[in-house]
Write an enzyme that holds these catalytic residues in place. Sequence first.
Site, PDB file in Angstrom:
ATOM      1  N   ILE A   1      -0.995  10.372   2.567  1.00 47.27           N
ATOM      2  CA  ILE A   1      -0.727   8.957   2.263  1.00 47.27           C
ATOM      3  C   ILE A   1       0.464   8.489   3.095  1.00 47.27           C
ATOM      4  O   ILE A   1       1.512   9.144   3.102  1.00 47.27           O
ATOM      5  CB  ILE A   1      -0.416   8.771   0.763  1.00 47.27           C
ATOM      6  CG1 ILE A   1      -1.561   9.359  -0.077  1.00 47.27           C
ATOM      7  CG2 ILE A   1      -0.206   7.291   0.426  1.00 47.27           C
ATOM      8  CD1 ILE A   1      -1.244   9.518  -1.548  1.00 47.27           C
TER       9      ILE A   1
ATOM     10  N   THR B   1       3.928  11.017   2.961  1.00 43.10           N
ATOM     11  CA  THR B   1       4.657  10.755   4.197  1.00 43.10           C
ATOM     12  C   THR B   1       5.491   9.479   4.072  1.00 43.10           C
ATOM     13  O   THR B   1       5.176   8.581   3.299  1.00 43.10           O
ATOM     14  CB  THR B   1       3.709  10.635   5.415  1.00 43.10           C
ATOM     15  OG1 THR B   1       3.096   9.335   5.423  1.00 43.10           O
ATOM     16  CG2 THR B   1       2.641  11.711   5.403  1.00 43.10           C
TER      17      THR B   1
ATOM     18  N   ASN C   1      -1.567   3.338   3.812  1.00 45.87           N
ATOM     19  CA  ASN C   1      -0.891   2.432   2.873  1.00 45.87           C
ATOM     20  C   ASN C   1       0.266   1.675   3.534  1.00 45.87           C
ATOM     21  O   ASN C   1       0.527   0.523   3.182  1.00 45.87           O
ATOM     22  CB  ASN C   1      -0.370   3.257   1.685  1.00 45.87           C
ATOM     23  CG  ASN C   1       0.667   2.504   0.885  1.00 45.87           C
ATOM     24  OD1 ASN C   1       0.356   1.609   0.116  1.00 45.87           O
ATOM     25  ND2 ASN C   1       1.942   2.847   1.095  1.00 45.87           N
TER      26      ASN C   1
ATOM     27  N   SER D   1      -5.741  -3.095   2.625  1.00 47.20           N
ATOM     28  CA  SER D   1      -5.619  -4.427   3.206  1.00 47.20           C
ATOM     29  C   SER D   1      -5.057  -5.344   2.125  1.00 47.20           C
ATOM     30  O   SER D   1      -4.322  -4.885   1.241  1.00 47.20           O
ATOM     31  CB  SER D   1      -6.977  -4.893   3.729  1.00 47.20           C
ATOM     32  OG  SER D   1      -6.808  -6.133   4.387  1.00 47.20           O
TER      33      SER D   1
ATOM     34  N   TYR E   1       1.486 -12.091   8.654  1.00 44.04           N
ATOM     35  CA  TYR E   1       1.113 -10.986   7.765  1.00 44.04           C
ATOM     36  C   TYR E   1      -0.373 -11.049   7.410  1.00 44.04           C
ATOM     37  O   TYR E   1      -1.094 -10.060   7.536  1.00 44.04           O
ATOM     38  CB  TYR E   1       1.960 -11.034   6.483  1.00 44.04           C
ATOM     39  CG  TYR E   1       1.484 -10.061   5.439  1.00 44.04           C
ATOM     40  CD1 TYR E   1       1.673  -8.686   5.610  1.00 44.04           C
ATOM     41  CD2 TYR E   1       0.812 -10.498   4.293  1.00 44.04           C
ATOM     42  CE1 TYR E   1       1.217  -7.781   4.662  1.00 44.04           C
ATOM     43  CE2 TYR E   1       0.356  -9.604   3.346  1.00 44.04           C
ATOM     44  CZ  TYR E   1       0.556  -8.245   3.538  1.00 44.04           C
ATOM     45  OH  TYR E   1       0.092  -7.347   2.609  1.00 44.04           O
TER      46      TYR E   1
ATOM     47  N   VAL F   1       1.070  -6.901  -6.461  1.00 41.83           N
ATOM     48  CA  VAL F   1       1.634  -5.751  -7.176  1.00 41.83           C
ATOM     49  C   VAL F   1       3.150  -5.832  -7.002  1.00 41.83           C
ATOM     50  O   VAL F   1       3.639  -6.081  -5.905  1.00 41.83           O
ATOM     51  CB  VAL F   1       1.131  -4.415  -6.566  1.00 41.83           C
ATOM     52  CG1 VAL F   1       1.670  -3.227  -7.352  1.00 41.83           C
ATOM     53  CG2 VAL F   1      -0.390  -4.377  -6.498  1.00 41.83           C
TER      54      VAL F   1
HETATM   55  N1  LIG Z   1       2.700  -5.448  -3.139  1.00 43.10           N
HETATM   56  C1  LIG Z   1       1.703  -6.318  -3.009  1.00 43.10           C
HETATM   57  O1  LIG Z   1       1.618  -7.319  -3.744  1.00 43.10           O
HETATM   58  C2  LIG Z   1       0.653  -6.099  -1.955  1.00 43.10           C
HETATM   59  C3  LIG Z   1      -0.435  -6.992  -1.923  1.00 43.10           C
HETATM   60  C4  LIG Z   1      -1.431  -6.797  -0.976  1.00 43.10           C
HETATM   61  C5  LIG Z   1      -1.353  -5.736  -0.084  1.00 43.10           C
HETATM   62  N2  LIG Z   1      -0.290  -4.890  -0.133  1.00 43.10           N
HETATM   63  C6  LIG Z   1      -0.254  -3.793   0.835  1.00 43.10           C
HETATM   64  O2  LIG Z   1      -0.016  -2.582   0.159  1.00 43.10           O
HETATM   65  C7  LIG Z   1       0.653  -1.673   1.044  1.00 43.10           C
HETATM   66  C8  LIG Z   1       1.872  -1.096   0.345  1.00 43.10           C
HETATM   67  O3  LIG Z   1       2.792  -2.164   0.105  1.00 43.10           O
HETATM   68  P1  LIG Z   1       3.898  -2.118  -1.036  1.00 43.10           P
HETATM   69  O4  LIG Z   1       3.740  -3.343  -1.843  1.00 43.10           O
HETATM   70  O5  LIG Z   1       3.906  -0.811  -1.699  1.00 43.10           O
HETATM   71  O6  LIG Z   1       5.211  -2.326  -0.130  1.00 43.10           O
HETATM   72  P2  LIG Z   1       6.560  -1.472   0.023  1.00 43.10           P
HETATM   73  O7  LIG Z   1       7.094  -1.129  -1.314  1.00 43.10           O
HETATM   74  O8  LIG Z   1       7.410  -2.253   0.966  1.00 43.10           O
HETATM   75  O9  LIG Z   1       6.042  -0.133   0.712  1.00 43.10           O
HETATM   76  C9  LIG Z   1       5.613  -0.149   2.046  1.00 43.10           C
HETATM   77  C10 LIG Z   1       5.718   1.232   2.599  1.00 43.10           C
HETATM   78  O10 LIG Z   1       5.330   1.193   3.984  1.00 43.10           O
HETATM   79  C11 LIG Z   1       6.334   1.883   4.703  1.00 43.10           C
HETATM   80  N3  LIG Z   1       6.417   1.536   6.108  1.00 43.10           N
HETATM   81  C12 LIG Z   1       6.789   0.355   6.680  1.00 43.10           C
HETATM   82  N4  LIG Z   1       6.786   0.491   8.013  1.00 43.10           N
HETATM   83  C13 LIG Z   1       6.423   1.770   8.283  1.00 43.10           C
HETATM   84  C14 LIG Z   1       6.262   2.522   9.468  1.00 43.10           C
HETATM   85  N5  LIG Z   1       6.483   1.993  10.683  1.00 43.10           N
HETATM   86  N6  LIG Z   1       5.853   3.818   9.375  1.00 43.10           N
HETATM   87  C15 LIG Z   1       5.639   4.385   8.157  1.00 43.10           C
HETATM   88  N7  LIG Z   1       5.813   3.732   7.003  1.00 43.10           N
HETATM   89  C16 LIG Z   1       6.195   2.439   7.078  1.00 43.10           C
HETATM   90  C17 LIG Z   1       7.618   1.559   3.972  1.00 43.10           C
HETATM   91  O11 LIG Z   1       8.659   2.427   4.402  1.00 43.10           O
HETATM   92  P3  LIG Z   1      10.214   2.010   4.299  1.00 43.10           P
HETATM   93  O12 LIG Z   1      10.589   2.185   2.860  1.00 43.10           O
HETATM   94  O13 LIG Z   1      10.880   2.961   5.230  1.00 43.10           O
HETATM   95  O14 LIG Z   1      10.310   0.585   4.757  1.00 43.10           O
HETATM   96  C18 LIG Z   1       7.151   1.780   2.558  1.00 43.10           C
HETATM   97  O15 LIG Z   1       7.116   3.159   2.292  1.00 43.10           O
HETATM   98  C19 LIG Z   1       0.981  -2.460   2.310  1.00 43.10           C
HETATM   99  O16 LIG Z   1       0.030  -2.195   3.301  1.00 43.10           O
HETATM  100  C20 LIG Z   1       0.878  -3.911   1.841  1.00 43.10           C
HETATM  101  O17 LIG Z   1       0.554  -4.783   2.898  1.00 43.10           O
HETATM  102  C21 LIG Z   1       0.719  -5.048  -1.040  1.00 43.10           C
END
Ligand SMILES: NC(=O)c1ccc[n+]([C@@H]2O[C@H](COP(=O)([O-])OP(=O)(O)OC[C@H]3O[C@@H](n4cnc5c(N)ncnc54)[C@H](OP(=O)(O)O)[C@@H]3O)[C@@H](O)[C@H]2O)c1
Length: 223
Positions: A9, A35, A85, A135, A149, A182
Amino acid sequence: MLFNKRILITGCSANGIGAAIALALARKGHHIFATARKLSKIPVSLSSISNVTLVQLDVTSPKSITEAVRVVEDYGVGLDILINNAGIGYTMPLLDVDIETAQRTYDTNVWGVLRVTQAFAPLLLRNKGKIVTLSSVGGVTNTPWIGIYTSSKSAITMISETLRLELAPIGINVLTVMVGTVTTSFHYNEPEVLLPNSSHFLGARDTIAQRATGQVGPKGCPV
Ligand SMILES: NC(=O)c1ccc[n+]([C@@H]2O[C@H](COP(=O)([O-])OP(=O)(O)OC[C@H]3O[C@@H](n4cnc5c(N)ncnc54)[C@H](OP(=O)(O)O)[C@@H]3O)[C@@H](O)[C@H]2O)c1
Protein backbone atom coordinates in the site's frame (compact mmCIF):
# COMPACT_ATOMS: atom_id res chain seq x y z
CA MET A 1 3.70 -18.14 9.26
CA LEU A 2 1.51 -18.65 6.20
CA PHE A 3 -0.05 -15.36 5.18
CA ASN A 4 -3.26 -15.12 3.24
CA LYS A 5 -2.28 -12.33 0.80
CA ARG A 6 0.81 -10.17 0.35
CA ILE A 7 -0.33 -6.55 -0.09
CA LEU A 8 1.63 -3.35 -0.77
CA ILE A 9 0.00 0.00 0.00
CA THR A 10 1.40 3.41 -0.94
CA GLY A 11 1.08 6.45 1.34
CA CYS A 12 0.56 4.87 4.78
CA SER A 13 1.13 8.01 6.89
CA ALA A 14 -0.83 8.39 10.13
CA ASN A 15 -4.43 9.64 9.87
CA GLY A 16 -4.73 8.69 6.20
CA ILE A 17 -6.80 6.19 4.28
CA GLY A 18 -3.72 4.12 3.37
CA ALA A 19 -2.78 3.53 7.01
CA ALA A 20 -6.39 2.64 7.85
CA ILE A 21 -6.57 0.11 5.01
CA ALA A 22 -3.18 -1.31 5.99
CA LEU A 23 -4.24 -1.69 9.63
CA ALA A 24 -7.53 -3.39 8.76
CA LEU A 25 -5.84 -5.84 6.36
CA ALA A 26 -2.92 -6.54 8.72
CA ARG A 27 -5.35 -7.38 11.52
CA LYS A 28 -6.98 -9.90 9.17
CA GLY A 29 -3.61 -11.65 8.92
CA HIS A 30 -2.44 -10.52 5.49
CA HIS A 31 1.23 -9.62 5.07
CA ILE A 32 1.38 -5.87 4.52
CA PHE A 33 4.17 -3.89 2.88
CA ALA A 34 3.26 -0.51 4.38
CA THR A 35 5.03 2.19 2.42
CA ALA A 36 5.53 5.92 2.86
CA ARG A 37 7.95 8.52 1.61
CA LYS A 38 8.84 9.16 5.27
CA LEU A 39 8.72 5.96 7.33
CA SER A 40 8.51 8.03 10.54
CA LYS A 41 4.98 9.06 9.47
CA ILE A 42 3.68 5.48 9.61
CA PRO A 43 1.71 5.08 12.87
CA VAL A 44 3.13 2.80 15.56
CA SER A 45 -0.22 0.99 15.68
CA LEU A 46 0.67 -0.28 12.19
CA SER A 47 4.46 -0.55 12.33
CA SER A 48 4.32 -2.60 15.54
CA ILE A 49 2.33 -5.44 13.93
CA SER A 50 4.54 -8.45 13.20
CA ASN A 51 3.11 -9.13 9.73
CA VAL A 52 3.78 -5.55 8.60
CA THR A 53 6.98 -4.69 6.74
CA LEU A 54 7.85 -1.00 6.33
CA VAL A 55 9.22 0.08 2.96
CA GLN A 56 10.31 3.59 1.99
CA LEU A 57 8.56 4.58 -1.24
CA ASP A 58 8.19 7.97 -2.91
CA VAL A 59 5.94 7.48 -5.93
CA THR A 60 7.55 10.43 -7.74
CA SER A 61 11.05 8.93 -7.51
CA PRO A 62 12.00 6.17 -9.98
CA LYS A 63 15.04 5.37 -7.78
CA SER A 64 12.87 4.95 -4.67
CA ILE A 65 10.42 2.75 -6.61
CA THR A 66 13.20 0.52 -7.96
CA GLU A 67 14.59 0.13 -4.45
CA ALA A 68 11.12 -0.70 -3.05
CA VAL A 69 10.63 -3.41 -5.70
CA ARG A 70 14.02 -4.86 -4.72
CA VAL A 71 13.07 -4.88 -1.02
CA VAL A 72 9.78 -6.69 -1.74
CA GLU A 73 11.52 -9.20 -4.04
CA ASP A 74 14.23 -9.85 -1.46
CA TYR A 75 11.62 -10.40 1.24
CA GLY A 76 10.74 -13.49 -0.75
CA VAL A 77 6.99 -13.90 -0.20
CA GLY A 78 5.83 -12.41 -3.51
CA LEU A 79 3.09 -9.85 -4.00
CA ASP A 80 -0.62 -10.41 -4.59
CA ILE A 81 -2.15 -6.94 -4.35
CA LEU A 82 -0.91 -3.40 -5.01
CA ILE A 83 -3.01 -0.59 -3.52
CA ASN A 84 -2.23 2.78 -5.11
CA ASN A 85 -3.37 5.11 -2.34
CA ALA A 86 -0.79 7.96 -2.24
CA GLY A 87 -2.18 11.24 -3.51
CA ILE A 88 -2.09 15.00 -2.94
CA GLY A 89 -4.53 17.86 -3.34
CA TYR A 90 -4.22 21.33 -4.84
CA THR A 91 -6.81 24.06 -4.46
CA MET A 92 -6.46 27.13 -6.69
CA PRO A 93 -8.59 28.87 -9.32
CA LEU A 94 -7.44 27.54 -12.68
CA LEU A 95 -6.48 31.02 -13.95
CA ASP A 96 -4.11 31.34 -10.98
CA VAL A 97 -2.69 27.83 -10.97
CA ASP A 98 1.07 27.57 -10.59
CA ILE A 99 2.05 25.17 -13.36
CA GLU A 100 4.94 23.64 -11.40
CA THR A 101 2.63 22.85 -8.48
CA ALA A 102 0.07 21.45 -10.90
CA GLN A 103 2.78 19.29 -12.47
CA ARG A 104 3.77 18.01 -9.02
CA THR A 105 0.13 17.12 -8.36
CA TYR A 106 -0.03 15.15 -11.60
CA ASP A 107 3.38 13.63 -10.94
CA THR A 108 2.04 12.10 -7.73
CA ASN A 109 -1.59 11.38 -8.61
CA VAL A 110 -1.15 10.23 -12.22
CA TRP A 111 2.44 9.42 -13.18
CA GLY A 112 3.26 8.17 -9.67
CA VAL A 113 0.48 5.59 -9.88
CA LEU A 114 1.51 4.48 -13.36
CA ARG A 115 5.22 4.28 -12.40
CA VAL A 116 4.48 2.16 -9.32
CA THR A 117 2.06 -0.04 -11.27
CA GLN A 118 4.61 -0.66 -14.04
CA ALA A 119 7.34 -1.44 -11.52
CA PHE A 120 5.34 -3.97 -9.48
CA ALA A 121 3.50 -5.54 -12.44
CA PRO A 122 6.06 -8.36 -12.95
CA LEU A 123 5.64 -9.47 -9.31
CA LEU A 124 1.84 -9.21 -9.54
CA LEU A 125 1.81 -11.17 -12.79
CA ARG A 126 3.59 -14.09 -11.15
CA ASN A 127 0.71 -14.41 -8.65
CA LYS A 128 -2.14 -13.38 -11.01
CA GLY A 129 -2.65 -10.50 -8.59
CA LYS A 130 -4.77 -7.39 -8.23
CA ILE A 131 -4.22 -3.65 -8.54
CA VAL A 132 -6.49 -1.31 -6.58
CA THR A 133 -6.25 2.42 -7.29
CA LEU A 134 -7.87 5.12 -5.18
CA SER A 135 -9.45 7.73 -7.41
CA SER A 136 -12.10 10.22 -6.31
CA VAL A 137 -15.72 11.05 -6.98
CA GLY A 138 -14.18 14.48 -7.65
CA GLY A 139 -12.85 12.96 -10.85
CA VAL A 140 -16.38 12.74 -12.23
CA THR A 141 -17.84 15.95 -10.77
CA ASN A 142 -16.69 19.45 -11.67
CA THR A 143 -16.13 21.62 -8.62
CA PRO A 144 -14.65 25.15 -8.60
CA TRP A 145 -11.10 25.72 -7.31
CA ILE A 146 -9.91 22.10 -7.36
CA GLY A 147 -9.70 21.54 -11.12
CA ILE A 148 -6.07 20.37 -11.08
CA TYR A 149 -6.73 17.77 -8.38
CA THR A 150 -10.01 16.57 -9.90
CA SER A 151 -8.58 16.42 -13.43
CA SER A 152 -5.67 14.34 -12.10
CA LYS A 153 -8.25 11.96 -10.62
CA SER A 154 -10.17 11.90 -13.94
CA ALA A 155 -6.91 10.97 -15.65
CA ILE A 156 -6.08 8.20 -13.20
CA THR A 157 -9.62 6.87 -13.40
CA MET A 158 -9.27 6.51 -17.15
CA ILE A 159 -5.79 4.99 -16.84
CA SER A 160 -6.96 2.54 -14.19
CA GLU A 161 -10.06 1.54 -16.14
CA THR A 162 -7.98 1.07 -19.28
CA LEU A 163 -5.50 -1.06 -17.31
CA ARG A 164 -8.49 -3.13 -16.17
CA LEU A 165 -9.20 -4.04 -19.80
CA GLU A 166 -5.55 -4.44 -20.81
CA LEU A 167 -4.50 -6.60 -17.87
CA ALA A 168 -7.54 -8.88 -17.55
CA PRO A 169 -6.38 -11.17 -20.38
CA ILE A 170 -2.97 -11.62 -18.72
CA GLY A 171 -4.49 -12.42 -15.34
CA ILE A 172 -4.29 -9.20 -13.31
CA ASN A 173 -7.54 -7.89 -11.88
CA VAL A 174 -7.77 -4.07 -11.67
CA LEU A 175 -10.17 -2.10 -9.50
CA THR A 176 -10.74 1.67 -9.39
CA VAL A 177 -12.17 2.99 -6.12
CA MET A 178 -14.13 6.24 -6.41
CA VAL A 179 -13.56 7.57 -2.90
CA GLY A 180 -15.99 10.07 -1.36
CA THR A 181 -15.25 12.40 1.55
CA VAL A 182 -13.17 10.89 4.35
CA THR A 183 -11.73 12.89 7.25
CA THR A 184 -7.94 12.57 7.01
CA SER A 185 -4.89 14.85 6.88
CA PHE A 186 -5.49 15.39 3.16
CA HIS A 187 -6.37 19.09 3.39
CA TYR A 188 -3.56 19.86 5.83
CA ASN A 189 -1.09 18.37 3.37
CA GLU A 190 -2.18 20.65 0.52
CA PRO A 191 -0.10 23.66 -0.49
CA GLU A 192 -1.33 26.87 1.14
CA VAL A 193 -3.67 28.92 -1.05
CA LEU A 194 -1.77 32.11 -1.90
CA LEU A 195 -3.76 33.98 -4.54
CA PRO A 196 -1.67 36.37 -6.65
CA ASN A 197 -2.59 40.05 -6.31
CA SER A 198 -3.76 39.98 -9.92
CA SER A 199 -6.31 37.23 -9.20
CA HIS A 200 -9.90 37.80 -10.34
CA PHE A 201 -10.99 35.80 -7.29
CA LEU A 202 -9.55 37.86 -4.40
CA GLY A 203 -13.11 38.48 -3.21
CA ALA A 204 -13.53 34.72 -2.72
CA ARG A 205 -10.12 34.27 -1.06
CA ASP A 206 -11.51 33.16 2.32
CA THR A 207 -13.92 30.69 0.77
CA ILE A 208 -11.18 29.23 -1.41
CA ALA A 209 -8.81 28.94 1.56
CA GLN A 210 -11.54 27.30 3.63
CA ARG A 211 -12.22 24.93 0.74
CA ALA A 212 -8.52 23.98 0.72
CA THR A 213 -8.50 23.25 4.43
CA GLY A 214 -11.76 21.32 4.28
CA GLN A 215 -13.68 23.85 6.39
CA VAL A 216 -16.23 24.33 3.64
CA GLY A 217 -17.26 21.87 0.98
CA PRO A 218 -16.10 18.38 1.78
CA LYS A 219 -18.76 17.44 4.34
CA GLY A 220 -21.40 17.71 1.66
CA CYS A 221 -19.22 18.06 -1.37
CA PRO A 222 -16.77 15.34 -2.41
CA VAL A 223 -13.08 16.06 -2.92
N1 LIG B 1 -9.84 12.12 2.13
C1 LIG B 1 -10.76 12.24 1.18
O1 LIG B 1 -11.85 12.81 1.39
C2 LIG B 1 -10.50 11.67 -0.19
C3 LIG B 1 -11.54 11.73 -1.13
C4 LIG B 1 -11.33 11.18 -2.39
C5 LIG B 1 -10.12 10.59 -2.71
N2 LIG B 1 -9.13 10.55 -1.78
C6 LIG B 1 -7.86 9.91 -2.17
O2 LIG B 1 -7.50 8.97 -1.19
C7 LIG B 1 -6.07 8.84 -1.17
C8 LIG B 1 -5.57 8.97 0.26
O3 LIG B 1 -5.85 10.29 0.71
P1 LIG B 1 -5.99 10.68 2.25
O4 LIG B 1 -7.29 11.37 2.40
O5 LIG B 1 -5.68 9.52 3.10
O6 LIG B 1 -4.85 11.80 2.34
P2 LIG B 1 -3.57 11.97 3.30
O7 LIG B 1 -3.97 11.74 4.71
O8 LIG B 1 -2.97 13.28 2.92
O9 LIG B 1 -2.64 10.76 2.84
C9 LIG B 1 -2.01 10.80 1.59
C10 LIG B 1 -0.82 9.90 1.63
O10 LIG B 1 -0.15 9.99 0.36
C11 LIG B 1 1.23 10.19 0.65
N3 LIG B 1 1.98 10.81 -0.43
C12 LIG B 1 1.88 12.07 -0.94
N4 LIG B 1 2.81 12.24 -1.89
C13 LIG B 1 3.52 11.08 -1.96
C14 LIG B 1 4.63 10.65 -2.72
N5 LIG B 1 5.23 11.44 -3.62
N6 LIG B 1 5.09 9.38 -2.55
C15 LIG B 1 4.51 8.55 -1.63
N7 LIG B 1 3.48 8.93 -0.86
C16 LIG B 1 3.00 10.17 -1.03
C17 LIG B 1 1.23 11.05 1.89
O11 LIG B 1 2.53 11.08 2.46
P3 LIG B 1 3.03 12.31 3.39
O12 LIG B 1 2.39 12.09 4.72
O13 LIG B 1 4.51 12.15 3.38
O14 LIG B 1 2.57 13.57 2.72
C18 LIG B 1 0.20 10.31 2.70
O15 LIG B 1 0.79 9.16 3.25
C19 LIG B 1 -5.52 9.91 -2.11
O16 LIG B 1 -5.22 9.35 -3.36
C20 LIG B 1 -6.70 10.89 -2.23
O17 LIG B 1 -6.67 11.59 -3.45
C21 LIG B 1 -9.28 11.08 -0.53
